[in-house]
Design an enzyme around this catalytic site. Structure first.
Site, PDB file in Angstrom:
ATOM      1  N   ARG A 124      -8.241  -8.694   3.920  1.00  0.00           N
ATOM      2  CA  ARG A 124      -7.176  -7.733   4.217  1.00  0.00           C
ATOM      3  C   ARG A 124      -7.711  -6.527   4.983  1.00  0.00           C
ATOM      4  O   ARG A 124      -6.978  -5.896   5.751  1.00  0.00           O
ATOM      5  CB  ARG A 124      -6.474  -7.279   2.934  1.00  0.00           C
ATOM      6  CG  ARG A 124      -5.333  -6.304   3.214  1.00  0.00           C
ATOM      7  CD  ARG A 124      -4.440  -6.046   2.020  1.00  0.00           C
ATOM      8  NE  ARG A 124      -3.385  -5.104   2.370  1.00  0.00           N
ATOM      9  CZ  ARG A 124      -2.340  -4.808   1.600  1.00  0.00           C
ATOM     10  NH1 ARG A 124      -2.207  -5.392   0.428  1.00  0.00           N
ATOM     11  NH2 ARG A 124      -1.429  -3.942   2.008  1.00  0.00           N
TER      12      ARG A 124
ATOM     13  N   HIS B  93       0.015   8.020  14.266  1.00  0.00           N
ATOM     14  CA  HIS B  93      -0.977   7.083  13.736  1.00  0.00           C
ATOM     15  C   HIS B  93      -1.354   6.008  14.745  1.00  0.00           C
ATOM     16  O   HIS B  93      -2.546   5.732  14.982  1.00  0.00           O
ATOM     17  CB  HIS B  93      -0.431   6.443  12.458  1.00  0.00           C
ATOM     18  CG  HIS B  93      -1.339   5.406  11.868  1.00  0.00           C
ATOM     19  ND1 HIS B  93      -2.596   5.696  11.385  1.00  0.00           N
ATOM     20  CD2 HIS B  93      -1.174   4.060  11.693  1.00  0.00           C
ATOM     21  CE1 HIS B  93      -3.167   4.591  10.935  1.00  0.00           C
ATOM     22  NE2 HIS B  93      -2.335   3.589  11.113  1.00  0.00           N
TER      23      HIS B  93
ATOM     24  N   HIS C 203      -9.041   1.471  12.812  1.00  0.00           N
ATOM     25  CA  HIS C 203      -8.573   2.519  11.912  1.00  0.00           C
ATOM     26  C   HIS C 203      -9.672   3.483  11.470  1.00  0.00           C
ATOM     27  O   HIS C 203      -9.384   4.650  11.198  1.00  0.00           O
ATOM     28  CB  HIS C 203      -7.907   1.894  10.683  1.00  0.00           C
ATOM     29  CG  HIS C 203      -6.527   1.362  10.954  1.00  0.00           C
ATOM     30  ND1 HIS C 203      -6.284   0.430  11.929  1.00  0.00           N
ATOM     31  CD2 HIS C 203      -5.323   1.630  10.380  1.00  0.00           C
ATOM     32  CE1 HIS C 203      -4.981   0.134  11.933  1.00  0.00           C
ATOM     33  NE2 HIS C 203      -4.388   0.859  11.025  1.00  0.00           N
TER      34      HIS C 203
ATOM     35  N   GLU D 178      -7.173  -6.033  -1.077  1.00  0.00           N
ATOM     36  CA  GLU D 178      -8.132  -5.670  -0.031  1.00  0.00           C
ATOM     37  C   GLU D 178      -9.583  -5.788  -0.497  1.00  0.00           C
ATOM     38  O   GLU D 178     -10.397  -4.888  -0.316  1.00  0.00           O
ATOM     39  CB  GLU D 178      -7.854  -4.246   0.487  1.00  0.00           C
ATOM     40  CG  GLU D 178      -8.454  -3.984   1.859  1.00  0.00           C
ATOM     41  CD  GLU D 178      -7.980  -2.672   2.460  1.00  0.00           C
ATOM     42  OE1 GLU D 178      -7.165  -2.728   3.379  1.00  0.00           O
ATOM     43  OE2 GLU D 178      -8.443  -1.605   2.011  1.00  0.00           O
TER      44      GLU D 178
ATOM     45  N   LYS E 253       0.920 -10.289   8.868  1.00  0.00           N
ATOM     46  CA  LYS E 253       0.455  -9.417   7.795  1.00  0.00           C
ATOM     47  C   LYS E 253       0.684 -10.059   6.430  1.00  0.00           C
ATOM     48  O   LYS E 253      -0.183  -9.990   5.549  1.00  0.00           O
ATOM     49  CB  LYS E 253       1.147  -8.058   7.849  1.00  0.00           C
ATOM     50  CG  LYS E 253       0.640  -7.143   6.728  1.00  0.00           C
ATOM     51  CD  LYS E 253       0.858  -5.688   6.972  1.00  0.00           C
ATOM     52  CE  LYS E 253       0.151  -4.853   5.909  1.00  0.00           C
ATOM     53  NZ  LYS E 253       0.331  -3.401   6.090  1.00  0.00           N
TER      54      LYS E 253
ATOM     55  N   ASN F 294      -7.344  -3.348   9.428  1.00  0.00           N
ATOM     56  CA  ASN F 294      -7.687  -1.977   9.782  1.00  0.00           C
ATOM     57  C   ASN F 294      -8.508  -1.880  11.067  1.00  0.00           C
ATOM     58  O   ASN F 294      -9.250  -0.909  11.262  1.00  0.00           O
ATOM     59  CB  ASN F 294      -8.459  -1.310   8.630  1.00  0.00           C
ATOM     60  CG  ASN F 294      -7.578  -1.070   7.425  1.00  0.00           C
ATOM     61  OD1 ASN F 294      -6.563  -0.397   7.513  1.00  0.00           O
ATOM     62  ND2 ASN F 294      -7.963  -1.629   6.284  1.00  0.00           N
TER      63      ASN F 294
ATOM     64  N   HIS G 278      -8.685   7.041  12.096  1.00  0.00           N
ATOM     65  CA  HIS G 278      -8.470   8.010  11.026  1.00  0.00           C
ATOM     66  C   HIS G 278      -9.315   9.263  11.251  1.00  0.00           C
ATOM     67  O   HIS G 278      -8.871  10.386  10.965  1.00  0.00           O
ATOM     68  CB  HIS G 278      -8.798   7.398   9.675  1.00  0.00           C
ATOM     69  CG  HIS G 278      -7.787   6.410   9.199  1.00  0.00           C
ATOM     70  ND1 HIS G 278      -8.030   5.516   8.178  1.00  0.00           N
ATOM     71  CD2 HIS G 278      -6.513   6.169   9.595  1.00  0.00           C
ATOM     72  CE1 HIS G 278      -6.960   4.768   7.972  1.00  0.00           C
ATOM     73  NE2 HIS G 278      -6.026   5.152   8.818  1.00  0.00           N
TER      74      HIS G 278
ATOM     75  N   GLU H 169       0.144  -1.245  16.518  1.00  0.00           N
ATOM     76  CA  GLU H 169      -0.118  -2.125  15.368  1.00  0.00           C
ATOM     77  C   GLU H 169       0.270  -3.564  15.674  1.00  0.00           C
ATOM     78  O   GLU H 169      -0.348  -4.511  15.181  1.00  0.00           O
ATOM     79  CB  GLU H 169       0.633  -1.618  14.141  1.00  0.00           C
ATOM     80  CG  GLU H 169       0.129  -0.286  13.591  1.00  0.00           C
ATOM     81  CD  GLU H 169      -1.191  -0.403  12.837  1.00  0.00           C
ATOM     82  OE1 GLU H 169      -1.678  -1.530  12.656  1.00  0.00           O
ATOM     83  OE2 GLU H 169      -1.726   0.643  12.432  1.00  0.00           O
TER      84      GLU H 169
ATOM     85  N   LYS I  31       0.849  -1.197   0.000  1.00  0.00           N
ATOM     86  CA  LYS I  31       0.000   0.000   0.000  1.00  0.00           C
ATOM     87  C   LYS I  31       0.884   1.247   0.000  1.00  0.00           C
ATOM     88  O   LYS I  31       1.791   1.365   0.821  1.00  0.00           O
ATOM     89  CB  LYS I  31      -0.907   0.029   1.231  1.00  0.00           C
ATOM     90  CG  LYS I  31      -2.126  -0.853   1.132  1.00  0.00           C
ATOM     91  CD  LYS I  31      -3.039  -0.597   2.323  1.00  0.00           C
ATOM     92  CE  LYS I  31      -4.309  -1.419   2.253  1.00  0.00           C
ATOM     93  NZ  LYS I  31      -5.195  -1.158   3.405  1.00  0.00           N
TER      94      LYS I  31
END
Length: 296
Positions: A163, A187, A170, A159, A149, A167, A174, A107, A65
């Site tokens: 996948r 983050h 997230h 995704e 991952k 997130n 976000h 993460e 990504k």
């Protein structure tokens, strides 16, 4: 976007051809931006990732990504572009600020929650070693995270389904990053709060039990990560809902979330959830925020 333009300008000034290789040496922002430049320069040139932060080592450098943030949404401008290789050297972490280290650990915790219960239990027992930068603990946790991952990406590179479970936290996170102003939170800090929100919402719907929610809060706190919004936060429910409505996981106008369901190590990616539970969870988290009180 401005820095991306500078990279492309320099590539053109130097007359780089399609045989060139872009090397991304740095954290997640550097890797994402350099990778995106490589993806769009002459419709795609090779690039190599050399991540220097925990976040980049366990997340952004693995999976292809790439992209840049836009003022109206995070991760809305980008491309899938796999690096030729990823070099991870944990020696880089010796000078990493504590806050950056903790952000990356957020993460790492995620992998235990969504698919690797045994790893989560190891983290509960070894968090002090991890935050204390024990070399063996760092190497093991980074390697285990990358393996998790890589397995997910191999099954769903673009995704289309599984996948998206990477997130967890997230969508809320976000919204917090954007609504608070990019740079206010790292983050992983925003994702930690988002994960706490996702766990709280999951429990509110009866999808996970309360003891698991406590374990999630406890491990985040042990990693020195935030699990709530501060009183000076500008966030309120309206801001959350507005920003979440433009999340990249929205499909045909329907918001989809990654939520925990069942035993530790299990989650779902779904648009079929109790919207009232989501709104109540947001209400709980913004209750003491300055942004919420301004609306009252």
């Amino acid at each position: 976007m401005e820095v991306l333009g500078l990279i492309l300008d320099k590539a053109l000034e130097l007359g780089l051809d399609r045989k060139c290789t872009v090397v991304a040496l740095g954290g997640g922002v550097i890797g994402d931006m350099a990778g995106f430049a490589a993806a769009i320069y002459q419709r795609g040139v090779n690039f190599i990732q050399i991540p220097t932060t925990v976040m980049a080592m366990v997340d952004s450098s693995v999976g292809g990504k790439t992209g840049v943030n836009h003022p109206l949404g995070k991760n809305m401008v980008g491309a899938f572009h796999q690096p030729q290789c990823v070099f991870v050297d944990t020696e880089h972490l010796k000078t990493l600020p504590d806050r950056e280290l903790q952000s990356g650990i957020s993460e790492i915790i995620k992998y235990g929650l969504i698919r690797d219960a045994e790893f989560f239990e190891w983290l509960e027992q070894n968090m002090d070693a991890l935050t204390g930068r024990d070399p063996e603990a760092l190497r093991f946790s980074i390697k285990r995270s990358c393996e998790n991952k890589a397995a997910v990406v191999k099954a769903d590179e673009l995704e289309a389904g599984i996948r998206a479970t990477l997130n967890l936290g997230h969508t809320f996170g976000h919204a917090i990053e954007n609504g608070s102003g990019y740079g206010t939170y790292l983050h992983g800090e925003a994702v930690a709060i988002g994960t706490a929100m996702a766990a709280t919402m999951s429990a509110r719907m009866g999808w996970i039990d309360k003891p698991l929610v406590k374990r999630i809060y406890d491990i985040m706190i042990k990693a020195n990560l935030p699990v709530e919004l501060p009183v000076d936060s500008p966030m309120n429910k309206e801001t959350f809902l507005k920003l979440m409505s433009v999340d990249k996981k929205v499909a045909n106008g329907q918001l989809r979330l990654i939520l925990l369901k069942g035993e530790l190590g299990n989650c779902v990616f779904t648009g079929e959830f109790d919207e009232d539970a989501m709104k109540s969870t947001i209400d709980d988290f913004v209750a003491e925020c300055a942004g919420n009180k301004q609306l009252a």
